[in-house]
Design a protein around this motif. Structure first.
Motif, PDB file in Angstrom:
ATOM      1  N   MET A   1       0.969  -1.159   0.044  1.00  0.00           N
ATOM      2  CA  MET A   1      -0.020   0.108   0.039  1.00  0.00           C
ATOM      3  C   MET A   1       0.812   1.313   0.150  1.00  0.00           C
ATOM      4  SD  MET A   1      -3.347  -0.402   0.878  1.00  0.00           S
ATOM      5  CE  MET A   1      -4.394  -1.915   0.870  1.00  0.00           C
ATOM      6  N   LYS A   2       0.449   2.366  -0.846  1.00  0.00           N
ATOM      7  CA  LYS A   2       1.098   3.361  -0.847  1.00  0.00           C
ATOM      8  C   LYS A   2      -0.110   4.532  -0.084  1.00  0.00           C
ATOM      9  CE  LYS A   2       4.824   4.222  -3.594  1.00  0.00           C
ATOM     10  NZ  LYS A   2       5.528   4.783  -4.715  1.00  0.00           N
ATOM     11  N   VAL A   3       0.349   5.716   0.165  1.00  0.00           N
ATOM     12  CA  VAL A   3      -0.252   6.833   0.627  1.00  0.00           C
ATOM     13  C   VAL A   3      -0.324   8.021  -0.636  1.00  0.00           C
ATOM     14  CG1 VAL A   3      -0.569   8.579   2.314  1.00  0.00           C
ATOM     15  CG2 VAL A   3       0.177   6.396   2.957  1.00  0.00           C
ATOM     16  N   ASN A   4      -1.262   8.448  -0.838  1.00  0.00           N
ATOM     17  CA  ASN A   4      -1.159   9.536  -1.842  1.00  0.00           C
ATOM     18  C   ASN A   4      -1.635  10.849  -1.450  1.00  0.00           C
ATOM     19  OD1 ASN A   4      -2.399  11.561  -3.982  1.00  0.00           O
ATOM     20  ND2 ASN A   4      -2.636   9.505  -5.381  1.00  0.00           N
ATOM     21  N   TYR A   5      -0.473  11.859  -1.406  1.00  0.00           N
ATOM     22  CA  TYR A   5      -0.993  13.306  -0.934  1.00  0.00           C
ATOM     23  C   TYR A   5      -1.228  14.241  -1.895  1.00  0.00           C
ATOM     24  CZ  TYR A   5       1.763  11.165   2.973  1.00  0.00           C
ATOM     25  OH  TYR A   5       2.148  10.016   3.865  1.00  0.00           O
ATOM     26  N   ASN A   6      -2.119  13.877  -3.035  1.00  0.00           N
ATOM     27  CA  ASN A   6      -2.558  14.661  -3.837  1.00  0.00           C
ATOM     28  C   ASN A   6      -3.392  15.798  -3.366  1.00  0.00           C
ATOM     29  OD1 ASN A   6      -0.876  13.484  -6.046  1.00  0.00           O
ATOM     30  ND2 ASN A   6      -2.449  12.581  -6.941  1.00  0.00           N
ATOM     31  N   GLY A   7      -4.437  15.283  -2.469  1.00  0.00           N
ATOM     32  CA  GLY A   7      -5.367  16.274  -1.899  1.00  0.00           C
ATOM     33  C   GLY A   7      -4.507  17.283  -1.029  1.00  0.00           C
ATOM     34  N   LEU A   8      -3.492  16.999  -0.583  1.00  0.00           N
ATOM     35  CA  LEU A   8      -2.611  18.080   0.239  1.00  0.00           C
ATOM     36  C   LEU A   8      -2.203  19.012  -0.830  1.00  0.00           C
ATOM     37  CD1 LEU A   8      -1.290  19.317   2.542  1.00  0.00           C
ATOM     38  CD2 LEU A   8       0.485  17.448   2.525  1.00  0.00           C
ATOM     39  N   TRP A   9      -1.487  18.356  -1.909  1.00  0.00           N
ATOM     40  CA  TRP A   9      -0.584  19.364  -3.034  1.00  0.00           C
ATOM     41  C   TRP A   9      -1.725  20.254  -3.547  1.00  0.00           C
ATOM     42  CZ3 TRP A   9       2.898  18.340  -0.387  1.00  0.00           C
ATOM     43  CH2 TRP A   9       3.721  16.935  -0.061  1.00  0.00           C
ATOM     44  N   VAL A  65      -3.493   4.328  -1.737  1.00  0.00           N
ATOM     45  CA  VAL A  65      -3.693   3.593  -3.018  1.00  0.00           C
ATOM     46  C   VAL A  65      -3.055   2.147  -3.030  1.00  0.00           C
ATOM     47  CG1 VAL A  65      -2.652   3.826  -5.455  1.00  0.00           C
ATOM     48  CG2 VAL A  65      -3.245   5.856  -4.044  1.00  0.00           C
ATOM     49  N   GLU A  66      -3.682   1.131  -3.740  1.00  0.00           N
ATOM     50  CA  GLU A  66      -3.240  -0.276  -3.631  1.00  0.00           C
ATOM     51  C   GLU A  66      -2.189  -0.338  -4.606  1.00  0.00           C
ATOM     52  OE1 GLU A  66      -5.761  -3.771  -3.431  1.00  0.00           O
ATOM     53  OE2 GLU A  66      -7.380  -2.557  -2.580  1.00  0.00           O
ATOM     54  N   GLU A  67      -1.036  -0.917  -4.521  1.00  0.00           N
ATOM     55  CA  GLU A  67      -0.134  -1.168  -5.421  1.00  0.00           C
ATOM     56  C   GLU A  67      -0.308  -2.286  -6.320  1.00  0.00           C
ATOM     57  OE1 GLU A  67       4.069  -0.315  -4.194  1.00  0.00           O
ATOM     58  OE2 GLU A  67       3.012  -0.592  -2.039  1.00  0.00           O
ATOM     59  N   LYS A  68      -0.013  -2.355  -7.584  1.00  0.00           N
ATOM     60  CA  LYS A  68      -0.391  -3.386  -8.340  1.00  0.00           C
ATOM     61  C   LYS A  68       0.769  -4.449  -8.138  1.00  0.00           C
ATOM     62  CE  LYS A  68      -2.846  -0.814 -11.617  1.00  0.00           C
ATOM     63  NZ  LYS A  68      -3.000  -0.164 -13.229  1.00  0.00           N
TER      64      LYS A  68
END
Length: 69
Positions: A1-9, A65-68
């Motif tokens: 799993m990864k974290v997506n910070y796009n909302g913050l940006w 975000v789930e990693e493939k």
């Protein structure tokens, strides 16, 4: 799993701030900003300080975000 910070940006763009401004406002180390830029985990305390500083909640700044495989 990864974290997506796009909302913050996106919030930073809306507030006419950059990552350096955020680091200064919330007292973040450059290594923390780098980890966030790479989608890595940071502590809940850091996320809490960011949310308080920007007047947002966790769901607005991060997503998982789930990693493939």
């Amino acid at each position: 799993m990864k974290v997506n910070y796009n909302g913050l940006w996106k919030i930073l763009i809306d507030k006419n701030m950059n990552k350096k401004d955020l680091a200064e406002k919330v007292s973040l180390a450059p290594a923390t900003i780098a980890k966030m830029s790479k989608g890595e985990f940071v502590s809940m305390e850091i996320l809490y300080r960011i949310c308080i500083s920007l007047g947002t909640n966790f769901g607005e700044i991060i997503s998982i975000v789930e990693e493939k495989k």
